[in-house]
Design an enzyme around this catalytic site. Structure first.
Site, PDB file in Angstrom:
ATOM      1  N   GLU A  79       0.884   5.751   0.579  1.00  0.00           N
ATOM      2  CA  GLU A  79       0.196   6.933   1.105  1.00  0.00           C
ATOM      3  C   GLU A  79       0.499   8.162   0.265  1.00  0.00           C
ATOM      4  O   GLU A  79       1.636   8.410  -0.120  1.00  0.00           O
ATOM      5  CB  GLU A  79       0.628   7.189   2.553  1.00  0.00           C
ATOM      6  CG  GLU A  79      -0.087   8.404   3.169  1.00  0.00           C
ATOM      7  CD  GLU A  79       0.182   8.558   4.637  1.00  0.00           C
ATOM      8  OE1 GLU A  79      -0.259   7.682   5.392  1.00  0.00           O
ATOM      9  OE2 GLU A  79       0.850   9.540   5.027  1.00  0.00           O
TER      10      GLU A  79
ATOM     11  N   ALA B  48      -8.692   8.741  19.587  1.00  0.00           N
ATOM     12  CA  ALA B  48      -9.025   8.042  18.349  1.00  0.00           C
ATOM     13  C   ALA B  48      -9.932   6.848  18.605  1.00  0.00           C
ATOM     14  O   ALA B  48     -10.740   6.483  17.742  1.00  0.00           O
ATOM     15  CB  ALA B  48      -7.748   7.602  17.643  1.00  0.00           C
TER      16      ALA B  48
ATOM     17  N   HIS C 154       3.663  -0.522   3.875  1.00  0.00           N
ATOM     18  CA  HIS C 154       2.924   0.700   3.565  1.00  0.00           C
ATOM     19  C   HIS C 154       3.952   1.798   3.311  1.00  0.00           C
ATOM     20  O   HIS C 154       4.716   2.172   4.214  1.00  0.00           O
ATOM     21  CB  HIS C 154       2.010   1.085   4.732  1.00  0.00           C
ATOM     22  CG  HIS C 154       1.141   2.277   4.448  1.00  0.00           C
ATOM     23  ND1 HIS C 154       0.014   2.214   3.652  1.00  0.00           N
ATOM     24  CD2 HIS C 154       1.239   3.577   4.853  1.00  0.00           C
ATOM     25  CE1 HIS C 154      -0.558   3.407   3.590  1.00  0.00           C
ATOM     26  NE2 HIS C 154       0.174   4.252   4.303  1.00  0.00           N
TER      27      HIS C 154
ATOM     28  N   SER D  88       0.844  -1.202   0.000  1.00  0.00           N
ATOM     29  CA  SER D  88       0.000   0.000   0.000  1.00  0.00           C
ATOM     30  C   SER D  88       0.873   1.243   0.000  1.00  0.00           C
ATOM     31  O   SER D  88       2.065   1.197   0.332  1.00  0.00           O
ATOM     32  CB  SER D  88      -0.941  -0.005   1.204  1.00  0.00           C
ATOM     33  OG  SER D  88      -0.220  -0.166   2.414  1.00  0.00           O
TER      34      SER D  88
ATOM     35  N   GLN E 146      15.771  16.681   5.011  1.00  0.00           N
ATOM     36  CA  GLN E 146      14.341  16.363   5.016  1.00  0.00           C
ATOM     37  C   GLN E 146      14.008  15.329   6.085  1.00  0.00           C
ATOM     38  O   GLN E 146      13.058  15.497   6.849  1.00  0.00           O
ATOM     39  CB  GLN E 146      13.938  15.840   3.631  1.00  0.00           C
ATOM     40  CG  GLN E 146      12.565  15.193   3.570  1.00  0.00           C
ATOM     41  CD  GLN E 146      12.654  13.739   3.103  1.00  0.00           C
ATOM     42  OE1 GLN E 146      13.551  12.989   3.479  1.00  0.00           O
ATOM     43  NE2 GLN E 146      11.706  13.351   2.285  1.00  0.00           N
TER      44      GLN E 146
ATOM     45  N   LYS F 192       5.710  11.069  -4.621  1.00  0.00           N
ATOM     46  CA  LYS F 192       6.759  10.833  -5.611  1.00  0.00           C
ATOM     47  C   LYS F 192       6.802   9.338  -5.920  1.00  0.00           C
ATOM     48  O   LYS F 192       6.592   8.495  -5.049  1.00  0.00           O
ATOM     49  CB  LYS F 192       8.113  11.314  -5.099  1.00  0.00           C
ATOM     50  CG  LYS F 192       8.131  12.819  -4.809  1.00  0.00           C
ATOM     51  CD  LYS F 192       9.491  13.286  -4.342  1.00  0.00           C
ATOM     52  CE  LYS F 192       9.467  14.751  -3.942  1.00  0.00           C
ATOM     53  NZ  LYS F 192       9.055  15.652  -5.035  1.00  0.00           N
TER      54      LYS F 192
ATOM     55  N   PHE G 115      11.526  15.290   9.531  1.00  0.00           N
ATOM     56  CA  PHE G 115      10.440  14.333   9.701  1.00  0.00           C
ATOM     57  C   PHE G 115      10.520  13.624  11.049  1.00  0.00           C
ATOM     58  O   PHE G 115       9.517  13.499  11.750  1.00  0.00           O
ATOM     59  CB  PHE G 115      10.478  13.299   8.577  1.00  0.00           C
ATOM     60  CG  PHE G 115       9.833  13.744   7.300  1.00  0.00           C
ATOM     61  CD1 PHE G 115       9.566  15.083   7.063  1.00  0.00           C
ATOM     62  CD2 PHE G 115       9.499  12.830   6.316  1.00  0.00           C
ATOM     63  CE1 PHE G 115       8.985  15.509   5.883  1.00  0.00           C
ATOM     64  CE2 PHE G 115       8.904  13.234   5.129  1.00  0.00           C
ATOM     65  CZ  PHE G 115       8.653  14.577   4.916  1.00  0.00           C
TER      66      PHE G 115
ATOM     67  N   ARG H 153      -6.583  10.467  15.849  1.00  0.00           N
ATOM     68  CA  ARG H 153      -6.842  11.648  16.656  1.00  0.00           C
ATOM     69  C   ARG H 153      -6.493  12.885  15.844  1.00  0.00           C
ATOM     70  O   ARG H 153      -7.225  13.857  15.804  1.00  0.00           O
ATOM     71  CB  ARG H 153      -6.017  11.628  17.952  1.00  0.00           C
ATOM     72  CG  ARG H 153      -6.458  12.712  18.927  1.00  0.00           C
ATOM     73  CD  ARG H 153      -5.418  13.020  19.979  1.00  0.00           C
ATOM     74  NE  ARG H 153      -4.282  13.734  19.422  1.00  0.00           N
ATOM     75  CZ  ARG H 153      -3.340  14.314  20.145  1.00  0.00           C
ATOM     76  NH1 ARG H 153      -3.377  14.238  21.458  1.00  0.00           N
ATOM     77  NH2 ARG H 153      -2.345  14.951  19.572  1.00  0.00           N
ATOM     78  N   GLY H 154      -5.344  12.831  15.179  1.00  0.00           N
ATOM     79  CA  GLY H 154      -4.947  13.905  14.270  1.00  0.00           C
ATOM     80  C   GLY H 154      -4.061  14.946  14.913  1.00  0.00           C
ATOM     81  O   GLY H 154      -3.974  15.066  16.137  1.00  0.00           O
ATOM     82  N   ASP H 155      -3.382  15.694  14.048  1.00  0.00           N
ATOM     83  CA  ASP H 155      -2.474  16.751  14.488  1.00  0.00           C
ATOM     84  C   ASP H 155      -3.153  18.104  14.363  1.00  0.00           C
ATOM     85  O   ASP H 155      -3.775  18.403  13.340  1.00  0.00           O
ATOM     86  CB  ASP H 155      -1.204  16.754  13.636  1.00  0.00           C
ATOM     87  CG  ASP H 155      -0.432  15.456  13.748  1.00  0.00           C
ATOM     88  OD1 ASP H 155      -0.318  14.950  14.877  1.00  0.00           O
ATOM     89  OD2 ASP H 155       0.048  14.955  12.723  1.00  0.00           O
TER      90      ASP H 155
ATOM     91  N   ALA I 292      -3.114  18.599   8.676  1.00  0.00           N
ATOM     92  CA  ALA I 292      -3.166  19.075  10.064  1.00  0.00           C
ATOM     93  C   ALA I 292      -4.406  19.927  10.273  1.00  0.00           C
ATOM     94  O   ALA I 292      -4.717  20.796   9.461  1.00  0.00           O
ATOM     95  CB  ALA I 292      -1.909  19.882  10.385  1.00  0.00           C
TER      96      ALA I 292
ATOM     97  N   HIS J  93      -8.201   9.178   5.234  1.00  0.00           N
ATOM     98  CA  HIS J  93      -7.885   9.531   6.614  1.00  0.00           C
ATOM     99  C   HIS J  93      -8.999  10.418   7.174  1.00  0.00           C
ATOM    100  O   HIS J  93      -9.593  11.221   6.461  1.00  0.00           O
ATOM    101  CB  HIS J  93      -6.573  10.317   6.682  1.00  0.00           C
ATOM    102  CG  HIS J  93      -5.361   9.498   6.349  1.00  0.00           C
ATOM    103  ND1 HIS J  93      -4.130   9.731   6.922  1.00  0.00           N
ATOM    104  CD2 HIS J  93      -5.180   8.457   5.504  1.00  0.00           C
ATOM    105  CE1 HIS J  93      -3.252   8.871   6.449  1.00  0.00           C
ATOM    106  NE2 HIS J  93      -3.859   8.097   5.573  1.00  0.00           N
TER     107      HIS J  93
ATOM    108  N   HIS K 193       4.438   7.351  21.272  1.00  0.00           N
ATOM    109  CA  HIS K 193       3.879   8.605  20.757  1.00  0.00           C
ATOM    110  C   HIS K 193       4.417   9.778  21.572  1.00  0.00           C
ATOM    111  O   HIS K 193       4.514   9.699  22.790  1.00  0.00           O
ATOM    112  CB  HIS K 193       2.350   8.556  20.846  1.00  0.00           C
ATOM    113  CG  HIS K 193       1.657   9.595  20.025  1.00  0.00           C
ATOM    114  ND1 HIS K 193       1.678  10.929  20.351  1.00  0.00           N
ATOM    115  CD2 HIS K 193       0.930   9.489  18.878  1.00  0.00           C
ATOM    116  CE1 HIS K 193       0.977  11.605  19.452  1.00  0.00           C
ATOM    117  NE2 HIS K 193       0.521  10.759  18.554  1.00  0.00           N
TER     118      HIS K 193
END
Length: 294
Positions: A22, A132, A274, A20, A220, A280, A224, A113-115, A57, A83, A156
């Site tokens: 993203e 979540a 995943h 998969s 980069q 890209k 991250f 839950r999300g940012d 976000a 999402h 987390h």
């Protein structure tokens, strides 16, 4: 379109890893044109089992996420995962989004839950959810959806009690009705193995899918990992230091590193891979070719 939980069941039955990818909603018209004319056709030609599209976000790309997932499914006949986050939304607003998703033929949701927007802290919306697991429960009540959740092999950032305490929180999401877990990116496979083994001892039987990113540049990837709380192992850090001013060399090394990482994960029984593609195609294509999975 298939329920993703069924895709994993089918893959397990024949001993085939589920692949998969993203994507994120492009921010400009030019980016969207390139995404649909180049990135998606190139990667869909590799025959991934499904793809996912992020929410942004603060839930800032809500409508775009739904429309991109619908278009990918319609034009490329590829199962897509939308999402959905708790950030800034009431229960009623989330139900509205779920209704829109269902009307668009979307059958799979990644419940997060999300940012919050950059620089802000997460606060429970009035009339909304704090965790979540609550979102998972609501989606399960609605019926008709396959549900995925996120997992963090290294713990987390928001869970100060440590990674094992976080893994128990993840178990609550699974118990609420999640069908599979996609992990945050990581670079030391031992983190994934420890995460998998701990959850297995807790009685978890759903697929725990490793999330993989191929490094594009030293600067980069440092950004991250600072955002998501992942660690760069010392040997990897040393190799990146050698290529800190040569992005092409760093990207080539990233492909080699991710290939070795994926090979070890699959040999150790991971249910699939995943890929965080960053919209890209080159690195993901090369890795799958190296693995004989393209």
């Amino acid at each position: 379109m298939k329920l993703i939980r069924d895709i994993y069941k089918e893959g397990k039955a024949v001993g085939r890893p589920v692949i998969s990818m993203e994507f994120f909603p492009p921010k400009t018209e030019e980016g969207e044109l390139n995404f649909f004319e180049k990135t998606v056709p190139t990667l869909s030609a590799l025959k991934p089992d499904y793809c996912s599209v992020t929410y942004g976000a603060g839930g800032g790309t809500r409508q775009k996420t739904i429309s991109i997932v619908e278009r990918i499914q319609r034009e490329h006949k590829m199962t897509a995962l939308a999402h959905l986050t708790c950030v800034g939304s009431t229960r009623e607003q989330i139900l509205e989004v779920l209704g829109q998703a269902k009307a668009a033929g979307i059958r799979n949701i990644l419940a997060l839950r999300g940012d919050p927007p950059l620089g802000a802290e997460f606060t429970k919306p009035e009339g909304g959810f704090e965790y979540a697991a609550e979102l998972v429960g609501l989606i399960r009540e609605c019926g008709g959806f396959g549900i995925g959740v996120a997992g963090f092999p290294e713990g987390h950032l928001a869970c100060r009690e440590g990674k094992e305490a976080y893994w128990h929180h993840l178990k609550q999401k699974i118990d609420a009705g999640a069908d599979f877990v996609i992990t945050q990116l990581f670079f030391d496979n031992q983190d994934y193995f420890q995460f998998r083994d701990y959850l297995t001892k807790l009685g978890v039987t759903i697929p725990l899918v490793p999330g993989i990113i191929s490094i594009l540049s030293a600067s980069q990837i440092r950004k991250f990992v600072a955002l998501c709380g992942a660690a760069l192992p010392a040997p990897l850090q040393a190799e990146l230091d050698k290529r800190s001013t040569d992005n092409a060399a760093a990207a080539e090394f990233g492909i080699e590193y991710a290939t070795r990482q994926c090979d070890e994960l699959l040999k150790a029984g991971a249910p699939g891979l995943h890929f965080y593609t960053l919209n890209k195609a080159h690195s993901t294509t090369r890795i799958l070719q190296n693995l004989g999975l393209a």
